[in-house]
Each structure stands twice: as structure tokens, then as C-alpha cells.
Scaffold this motif. Structure first.
Motif, short mmCIF file in Angstrom:
data_model
loop_
_atom_site.label_atom_id
_atom_site.label_comp_id
_atom_site.label_asym_id
_atom_site.label_seq_id
_atom_site.Cartn_x
_atom_site.Cartn_y
_atom_site.Cartn_z
N GLN A 1 36.46 44.92 21.33
CA GLN A 1 37.14 43.76 20.76
C GLN A 1 36.26 42.52 20.89
O GLN A 1 35.34 42.48 21.69
CB GLN A 1 38.48 43.53 21.46
N ASN A 2 36.55 41.51 20.09
CA ASN A 2 35.77 40.26 20.05
C ASN A 2 34.37 40.47 19.50
O ASN A 2 33.46 39.69 19.78
CB ASN A 2 35.68 39.62 21.44
N ALA A 3 34.19 41.55 18.69
CA ALA A 3 32.92 41.82 18.02
C ALA A 3 31.76 41.95 19.01
O ALA A 3 30.71 41.35 18.86
CB ALA A 3 32.62 40.73 16.98
N ILE A 4 31.97 42.76 20.05
CA ILE A 4 30.94 43.02 21.06
C ILE A 4 30.45 44.45 20.90
O ILE A 4 31.25 45.40 20.83
CB ILE A 4 31.50 42.78 22.48
N LEU A 5 29.14 44.59 20.86
CA LEU A 5 28.52 45.90 20.74
C LEU A 5 27.78 46.22 22.03
O LEU A 5 27.02 45.38 22.53
CB LEU A 5 27.53 45.89 19.56
N ARG A 6 28.00 47.43 22.57
CA ARG A 6 27.34 47.84 23.82
C ARG A 6 26.46 49.04 23.56
O ARG A 6 26.90 50.04 22.96
CB ARG A 6 28.38 48.16 24.88
N GLY B 1 23.86 36.34 20.62
CA GLY B 1 23.43 36.50 22.00
C GLY B 1 23.12 37.93 22.35
O GLY B 1 23.59 38.88 21.70
N PHE B 2 22.31 38.09 23.41
CA PHE B 2 21.91 39.41 23.89
C PHE B 2 21.89 39.38 25.41
O PHE B 2 21.33 38.47 26.02
CB PHE B 2 20.53 39.79 23.36
N PHE B 3 22.51 40.38 26.03
CA PHE B 3 22.60 40.48 27.49
C PHE B 3 22.18 41.87 27.90
O PHE B 3 22.71 42.87 27.41
CB PHE B 3 24.03 40.18 27.93
N GLU C 1 11.18 46.56 35.29
CA GLU C 1 10.50 47.53 36.13
C GLU C 1 11.28 48.83 36.27
O GLU C 1 10.69 49.89 36.48
CB GLU C 1 10.24 46.95 37.52
N ALA C 2 12.60 48.78 36.18
CA ALA C 2 13.42 49.96 36.47
C ALA C 2 14.77 49.81 35.79
O ALA C 2 14.98 48.93 34.96
CB ALA C 2 13.57 50.13 37.99
N GLY C 3 15.71 50.69 36.17
CA GLY C 3 17.07 50.60 35.65
C GLY C 3 17.29 51.43 34.41
O GLY C 3 16.59 52.42 34.15
N VAL C 4 18.29 51.02 33.62
CA VAL C 4 18.63 51.68 32.36
C VAL C 4 18.78 50.60 31.29
O VAL C 4 18.79 49.41 31.59
CB VAL C 4 19.94 52.49 32.47
N VAL C 5 18.91 51.04 30.04
CA VAL C 5 19.32 50.11 28.99
C VAL C 5 20.84 50.07 28.99
O VAL C 5 21.49 51.07 28.67
CB VAL C 5 18.79 50.55 27.61
N ASP C 6 21.39 48.95 29.39
CA ASP C 6 22.83 48.70 29.27
C ASP C 6 22.94 47.31 28.65
O ASP C 6 22.94 46.30 29.36
CB ASP C 6 23.52 48.75 30.64
N ALA C 7 22.95 47.27 27.32
CA ALA C 7 22.77 46.02 26.60
C ALA C 7 24.00 45.68 25.77
O ALA C 7 24.68 46.57 25.24
CB ALA C 7 21.54 46.11 25.70
#
Length: 907
Positions: free
Chosen positions: A82-87, A276-278, A314-320
Motif C-alpha cells: 500500500q502507499n505505492a511502495i515497492l520492495r 526515493g530509494f532505501f 561490504e556485506a548483507g543482502v539486497v532489501d530495497a
């Protein structure tokens, strides 16, 4: 090591970090993952998306490397909310047995967000081949299969809004098992990072279409609009670095990362608006902003109608997360739907704070407190730094200097004032210190790479650090703030978390080694930027539990991450007493607000150095408009309380503080707006004037809410200031009521008495004009409304009131009014929603004065309804307690209740 030697080492370590030393910190060239990513050619990854389908209401696919068949496929998941958010989530395939699970940052996305997922019913096939899914009305998310790319499209025009991997720069280094002969160690100065799972970095490009500038990704001391770091006509420079670090005397203009890291970027342009991008990733991050044009070195053509960026971690995952706006405030609302809106602060905490490192003893505290009263300067909070403790053991008091802490706090509380003490994450390794003993016995400390308790150096000397990634340890830490455990604390005592990057004086880059180990086998490299966030969270929870859940916490933190806005305030760290640092405080505070941290400010006067009186006065005049308003200074500086610089400067500082207290009702209303919408208290001009290109790079002026524009004075002995007033409507000088045309740059005379500040035509400002010792004592004082009429002779504004301290407002115990002036009539309307609990906030407060700016002369009286009372209109001062205040149209003592419906007709 004997005590003398230990003390010598500590002195060397302390001096080692007491000033900016460039060589202490890594550059991109000295950071292998950054070096590798920056040298990668476009489309080198050659990925394709296969097996595209719907699973659990989301689009899923495999990402296959076409250039290297030996590379294991990655799993892609795309969900719409909702609110036009893409994950977008991209991770290693767990069915292929990677050496360990990669770190997904927990407890940042708010618990209710997953329930906002829209259940995808189908995937639309497109030419290419591509798949698209519905995002919101008129918007689609399109996954191009080969080569892999993701973008958000405006279906009506076909134009793109945001894209991911449009340049083919995506790279994902997968975890490995170490084989004989593998040398994965990295060395920087005297430190070695073992890197047991090999290189594991991620990089990709993100493009913002229809954008002219990008902003965000704090924290650093630089311009609000992010300057390009690579590309044509750009001297090769460092990327913007996100890596929480304890940086003393930081440089005022540098892309270098400071104490906090929020990997959220917002774009803006005149035609498209904002997006925006997070990236939810707490490992070290480096971000390039690419200049438009043809870059021969990279082979990328960059159009001028968009902004291209390159993200490396350096590490982690893509959670955008992708936010489509289209207005700036829409993007902020979308971001805080994911990470949470800012906490509603207590009223006292948005007033003036007095701090230095350190007030010496109880006698010093009493003297400072009484001097404020003697000079009629209000303040709400007095702070104690590390020297108040017993040998840097937190939760303790120096028994010689502070033998009666509860009595000291009660004396302040009797005047409506509060105290804040510092509690840092480094715990002194002393077997006689109960906190260390308990943490050791329970195994609650961060471990080193060998699995032993990590031992680093900070203010107490040899120290260890609680592993607050672990929820059990956070609960344990929270319990330490109970009145029984924190002996000497009272309900009027609140907390300051410093050094929580974490700062480790003898660690690599003055922080914890990347191969240190946390709960669940998580390496410190994976969560570094969130360590301070979890520590801040645990402290705020401790104050909640202490107050039985109905006392809003106040916790100031130095290290921040996405979501920190839910737990308290932040300041910009160890700045310096010079004009450049005064100036850069504004883009720093604005950037924090754009990324959720609305409750922020800079040390007034500068932490290091001794400000000249003029600089200090100018800093108070500007700091009075920071969301967080605190004076603070290093222990080596000269004392600089407001009365230390002569009678005239004392009066000027007092006047600046009085302005803040007069505007507290307006600020508190804005904090409630931030709490409900995510829109920050102080804003870039372009947030209120999104089509005005003259505002896009202006970071010397700022908006406080939608009604006030403030322009700082950033040069010594300034006689004039150029002030751009945006928009088509007029602006009224806050001090004099003088009207100025909008859409014009005005060259104004500057006096020592104030900095330029203006009320926007068409707004109504709420004030309290009676000054007390503290905000708490102003609780029942009457209000003043300042109505600044626009060319249509209209204006409106809001006022929010609650008890200022508890959570009862969540049950409906508040007053929320909208004031509307139209057709010569002022109306008070109720905005409060009905409460099922029937809880109400009682208030007998009244409107004491109504000031009309820009009203045509000639009106003599007004009719108040429903009382049917006629009252005179007269000339009165714009500011009651200010000499030479100009006379303006005033309705004195209408005495209408602030909580009731009423109208006042100008006759």
C-alpha cells in the motif's frame, strides 16, 4: 600491564582520537570492495531473470549469471505494498546450502508493514521479454528478464520513475568456504580482518528519472544537494561513505561518513517531483552520485534529465524499497510507513538545554541553575557528561562530587526542570563493578573473532560492549534504568547515549573490528551501522519500563540508523566553534530530517574551541530554530554560559532563547505532524515550494513547518544578508511585521539583534508570550495568534496540545484545532478524532491576543460568537516583551477557550 603503563596507553589513545586525522580512516582506494565495485564495467554481470512466477502473493524469480555458469543462482522477490511502495529482496538460495545465512537487518521495518502487502494475482507479460505488476493507479513495476533490470513506470506517459540495474552494474559476491591457500585477510594500518567467508559485497546502480538533484544518505558535513562524485567534468573524489565513526573535529565540507548512517536517498526535480530509494543494509556502504554526460572511462551515457547513482556495500543482502512520491512529503510518508514515524517527544525536550563536559559538582549545578533564574533566561534541561560517574562506570555517581543526586534532581524538578546523564555502551572491565560482573557471567558481551569477550579501549580504559543485537540482552540493558537499579535516578532524569558507533579508541578506524561476533554468529561488518541503533532502542525501552509505560522517553543518541527516529533525538556530534561549522549545521540538520530524524540539532557554540561573542550569539539565534536546541562544549573550552560574554551579549542570547519559548506551541504542533506523517519539523525550501528551482540548492535558509522561513548569518561582522523569499505570496518579518514580496531575493540590513526570519502570508502562527523558568511552568499560559494575511485576505494554521509528557494522547487526550481566517472571520475548528475511550484532555487555556498582519486599516471592533460579545480592535505591540516592538492591529483579550468552537468576525 601495570597501572602506570595502562594509563599511559590510554592517554596516547585518547590524544590519538581528539582531532581529525585523515590517515586514521580508510579511503575507497584502501577499501577493497569499493575499489572492485568502482572498477567494474557496465553490463559486466550479464544476469538474466528466469522462472518468473507468483509465490505467496509476490513475484519471484531466479537470477542466473550468463557469463559464469558456475555461479549459483540468486533468489529475487518483488512485493507491492500500500502507499505505492515497492520492495525488492535479493539473496542467496538457501536450498543451495551457503556457508551461513546472510544478515537481514531485524527490527527496523515496523511490525505492521508486512500486513500492507498487496496480494499479487497475476503477472503481465511484455515485450522484451518482461513482466510487469500493478504498483498503484497509473504505475507499474516492470522486471526485464534479459538483461536483468527493474524499473517503475508511469503507465500514462510510459516514462520511467526509478530504475535498478539499468546500467548493468549489479554484482553480488557470494559467501564461500575457505580452502587451503585462500588468503582473504584484509589489513589496514596495524589491524587485520580475517574475513572468514571471503568477499561478500553487493553493488548496483539506481537511477532517478525527472530529477535534478538528490539528497539524503546522512551523516556528513556537506551541502544539502549531493554533489557528483564521478563522471565528466568531475574531479575524481571519494564516494559518500556510510560507516558510523567517532570523528573528532570533523571537516566542515567532506563526503566522509560521520556518526550515523541512513541509506535513504530522495530525489527532486521541477517536472516529475520527488522519488526515493532505501536500502535496508547495515554494513559499510559507499555511494557515488554520477554527473550527467558521456563518461568515456565507464562507457556510460548519463542524460541530464535524471540522476544516476551507484551503491556499494561490504556485506548483507539486497532489501530495497522504492518510493514514487510524487511530492517530497509523499516520499517522506512512504519512507516512514516502512521505518516508522518520529516519536512524539515530551514538551520539555524541545525547549532549551544547557550542557558542557562537565559541570563539576552539585555546587556548580546549583550555581548555573540559579544564574538562569537571576537573569530571567528560561531553560529546561541541565546535562551531566562522563565526569559525574564513579570512574566512568555508568549508572553510578561520583560520591565526592555528586553525593546527593536525588536531592539535586528534585531541586531542578521543583522549577519544572529536568536532568540528563550520559550512559555509553563501553562497560568498564572491573570485576568489582556489578554491571561488568553480571554481563560477563551471562555472556552478554560482543565476542572477538576467536569467540572470546571483546576487549577494547574507551573512556574507562579496558572495556567491553553489550551485544544489543540480541533481544534478551536489550531487555537486560533496559532493566538497568529502573529506579532500583539506577540508584540516584528519579523520574525527572533522562539519558544521553554517546560513543555508540561504537567508539573503540584502539580499534581499526577508532571502532570495533569487522570480524567481531554478535548474536547468531553475525559478524560486526554486517551490522556495524546499526549497533548504535540497537543500543539506543534498548535505552529508550528502559525509560519506558521505568515509567510503567506512560512516560515518553527522552534519549539523545549520537549514532543513528534507519528507524532511530522512533526512539529519540540526535545531534550532529563534535563540531567546532567556527563560522563554517555554523553554516554546515543547516544542511546537516535538514538532511537528517529528510531521512526520518526530525528531532535533531547541532551543539550551539561549537563543541571544540572558544567562540568569539559574535559567533556565539549568531549560533544561539540560529539554534533557537533547530528542532533540538542545546548548547554544549568540550571540557578544555572556556566556560560559555549565556552570561559569560558581557551584559549586551547576555541580552542578545536571552532574546534568542525567548523566541524559542514563545514559539514552543508552534514547534510542538510540528512535532505532532512529524509523529503522524513523517514530514520533518524543519524543511528545505523546496519541500514547501517544489516547483521553484531557486530553492533546490539553497541550504543557508530553511522552513520551520510551512509558516516560517529562517536565514542564518554565517559571516563575521555581516552588515547585509541576501534572502530569497520563494512563492507568489508575501512574507512578513517575524520581528517587525514588515512585508516583503515573494519570488524575489532581498538585500536586507543585518543588525546584531536577530537573524532574518519571516512568516509566510496565508498562515497563522501560535505563540505563548509569557516567559517562565521552564516550559513546564508555561503549561496553562494563554496563547497568541499571529494571522499573516495573503493577497486574498485569508490565512490558516493549526495548534496541537496534550499533557506534554504521557502517552494519553494516543487514547484521545489531546486538543487539535485549525484556525481559518476568511471573509473577515476567524473560525476555530476541531480536528481531534473521536476517541473510543472517551478520554479528553482538559484545558482552561484561552487565546489572549490575536494579531492581524496585512489587514486593511479601518476596522474598529470584532464580534465574538457564540458569546455575542463585541470587542475593540486596537494597535498593540507585535511582541509584548520587546522594546521598540512595532504597533500592529490587535484584538486584546478575546478570552476564547482554545479547546472550543468559536468565531470572531471583524467589523
Amino acid at each position: 600491564m601495570n597501572q602506570t603503563l595502562r594509563f599511559t596507553v590510554l592517554l596516547l589513545l585518547c590524544s590519538h582520537v581528539l582531532s581529525w586525522r585523515k590517515e586514521e580512516f580508510r579511503t575507497c582506494h584502501q577499501t577493497p570492495f569499493c575499489n572492485r565495485a568502482r572498477s567494474r564495467a557496465p553490463s559486466s554481470s550479464s544476469l538474466a531473470a528466469t522462472d518468473v512466477t507468483i509465490s505467496d502473493g509476490a513475484l519471484t524469480a531466479k537470477l542466473i549469471s550468463k557469463s559464469d555458469p558456475q555461479t549459483k543462482p540468486l533468489i529475487l522477490t518483488l512485493s507491492v505494498h500500500q502507499n505505492a511502495i515497492l520492495r525488492l529482496l535479493i539473496d542467496e538460495d538457501p536450498s543451495l546450502s551457503p556457508p551461513k545465512q546472510r544478515f537481514h537487518v531485524p527490527d527496523v521495518v515496523v511490525p505492521e508493514f508486512p500486513s500492507t502487502k498487496l496480494w499479487l494475482q497475476r503477472i503481465s507479460s511484455e515485450n522484451g521479454p518482461s513482466s510487469s505488476v500493478y504498483l498503484s493507479e497509473g504505475l507499474s513495476a516492470v522486471l526485464r528478464h534479459d538483461p536483468f533490470e527493474l524499473f517503475v513506470r508511469d503507465d500514462s506517459s510510459g516514462d520511467r520513475v526509478l530504475s535498478f540495474n539499468s546500467h548493468g552494474l549489479f554484482d553480488f559476491e557470494q559467501l564461500k568456504q575457505k580452502s587451503e591457500g585462500d588468503d582473504w585477510e584484509e589489513r589496514f594500518r596495524s589491524h587485520t580482518d580475517t574475513r572468514p567467508y571471503g568477499p561478500q559485497s553487493i553493488s548496483f546502480d539506481v537511477s532517478f528519472y525527472g530529477a535534478q538533484y538528490v539528497y539524503g544518505i546522512p551523516e556528513r558535513a556537506t551541502s544539502l544537494a549531493l554533489k557528483p562524485t564521478r563522471g565528466p567534468n568531475v574531479d575524481e573524489s571519494e564516494p559518500y561513505r556510510l560507516f558510523n565513526l567517532d570523528v573528532f573535529e570533523y571537516i566542515h565540507d567532506s563526503p566522509f561518513g560521520l556518526y550515523g548512517s541512513i541509506p535513504f536517498m530522495i530525489s527532486h526535480g521541477k517536472t516529475r517531483g520527488s522519488s526515493g530509494f532505501f536500502w535496508l543494509n547495515s554494513a559499510e556502504m559507499q555511494i557515488d552520485v554520477l554527473a550527467p554526460g558521456w563518461d568515456a572511462e565507464s562507457g556510460i551515457s548519463l542524460p541530464s534529465n535524471r540522476v544516476d547513482t551507484f551503491w556499494m556495500s561490504e556485506a548483507g543482502v539486497v532489501d530495497a524499497f522504492f518510493f514514487v512520491g510524487p511530492q517530497p512529503k509523499d516520499v517522506l510518508r512512504q519512507y516512514t510507513v516502512v521505518t516508522g514515524t518520529p516519536a512524539m517527544p515530551q514538551l520539555f525536550s524541545i525547549a532549551y538545554h544547557q550542557c558542557r563536559w562537565n559541570y563539576r559538582d552539585e555546587e556548580d549545578v546549583e550555581h548555573v541553575d540559579s544564574k538562569f533564574d537571576e537573569l530571567d533566561i528560561p531553560y529546561d534541561v541541565l546535562w551531566l557528561d562522563i565526569e559525574h560517574t564513579d570512574g566512568k562506570r555508568y549508572f553510578t555517581w561520583d560520591k565526592v562530587l555528586f553525593p546527593h543526586p536525588e536531592e539535586m534532581q528534585r531541586k531542578l524538578s521543583a522549577k519544572g526542570r529536568h536532568m540528563v546523564t550520559i550512559v555509553d555502551p563501553h562497560i568498564k572491565r572491573d570485576e568489582n563493578f556489578h554491571l561488568h560482573k553480571e554481563a560477563s557471567q551471562k555472556g552478554y558481551y560482543v565476542k572477538d573473532a576467536s569467540g572470546n569477550t571483546f576487549d577494547g579501549w574507551c573512556w574507562p580504559g579496558s572495556s567491553s560492549y553489550p551485544d544489543t543485537l540480541n533481544p534478551e540482552i536489550r531487555s537486560w540493558w533496559a532493566e538497568k534504568f529502573s529506579y532500583q537499579n539506577y540508584v540516584g535516578s528519579t523520574p525527572s532524569l533522562y539519558i544521553w547515549n554517546d560513543m555508540n558507533e561504537p567508539s573503540v579508541f584502539n580499534g581499526p578506524e577508532v571502532t570495533m573490528p569487522r570480524d567481531a561476533l554478535h548474536y547468531g554468529g553475525v559478524e560486526h561488518r554486517e551490522l556495524h551501522n546499526a549497533y548504535g541503533y540497537y543500543f539506543h532502542m534498548a535505552t529508550a525501552d528502559g525509560l519506558l519500563k521505568r515509567g510503567e509505560g506512560n512516560d515518553r522517553p527522552f534519549v539523545l543518541t549520537r549514532a543513528v540508523f534507519a528507524g532511530s527516529q522512533r526512539y529519540g533525538a540526535v545531534w550532529t556530534g563534535d563540531n567546532t566553534a567556527d563560522w563554517d561549522h555554523l553554516r554546515v549545521s543547516i544542511p546537516m540538520v535538514l538532511t537528517l530530517g529528510l531521512t526520518g530524524m526530525s528531532f535533531s540539532g547541532a551543539d550551539v557554540g561549537g563543541f571544540f574551541g572558544n567562540p568569539e561573542p559574535e559567533l556565539l550569539v549568531r549560533w544561539y539565534q540560529l539554534g533557537a530554530y533547530y528542532p533540538f536546541f542545546r548548547a554544549h562544549a568540550h571540557h578544555d573550552t572556556k566556560r560559555r554560559e549565556p552570561w559569560m560574554f558581557g551584559e549586551r551579549n547576555t541580552e542578545l542570547i536571552k532574546d534568542a532563547v525567548h523566541v524559542r519559548y514563545a514559539l514552543l506551541p508552534y514547534f510542538y504542533t510540528l512535532f505532532r505532524e512529524a509523529n503522524t506523517t513523517g514530514v520533518p519539523v524543519v524543511r528545505p525550501l523546496w519541500m514547501e515550494f517544489p516547483s521553484d528551482e531557486d530553492t533546490f540548492t539553497n541550504d543557508e535558509a530553511f522552513m520551520v513547518g510551512n509558516s516560517l522561513l529562517v536565514q542564518g548569518i554565517y559571516t563575521e561582522r555581516a552588515k547585509h544578508a541576501s534572502v530569497y523569499l520563494p512563492g507568489k505570496q508575501s512574507w512578513y518579518d517575524l520581528r517587525t511585521g514588515t512585508v516583503y514580496k515573494g519570488g524575489v531575493t532581498h538585500k536586507l540590513e543585518v543588525t546584531e539583534e536577530n537573524i532574518p526570519a519571516f512568516q509566510r502570508a496565508g498562515t497563522i502562527l501560535t505563540r505563548k508570550d509569557r516567559f517562565r523558568r521552564s516550559s513546564t511552568q508555561m503549561k496553562n499560559d494563554p496563547f497568541t495568534l499571529v494571522i499573516a494575511l495573503n493577497s486574498s485576505q485569508e490565512a490558516e494554521g493549526e495548534l496541537y496540545i496534550d499533557d506534554g509528557s504521557s502517552f494519553s494522547f494516543l487514547k484521545g487526550a489531546y486538543i487539535h484545532r485549525r484556525f481559518v481566517f476568511k471573509n473577515g472571520k476567524l473560525i476555530s475548528l476541531n480536528l481531534a478524532t473521536a476517541s473510543a475511550s472517551n478520554v479528553r484532555y482538559p484545558s482552561e487555556a484561552v487565546i489572549e491576543r490575536i494579531i492581524l498582519l496585512g489587514h486593511a486599516p479601518g476596522s474598529k471592533n470584532a464580534l465574538i460568537e457564540p458569546s455575542n460579545q463585541k470587542i475593540d480592535i486596537e494597535l498593540g505591540p507585535l511582541w509584548v516583551q520587546r522594546a521598540r516592538a512595532p504597533a500592529v492591529m490587535t484584538i486584546r483579550k478575546p478570552n476564547v477557550h482554545v479547546a472550543e468552537d468559536w468565531s470572531i468576525q471583524i467589523l
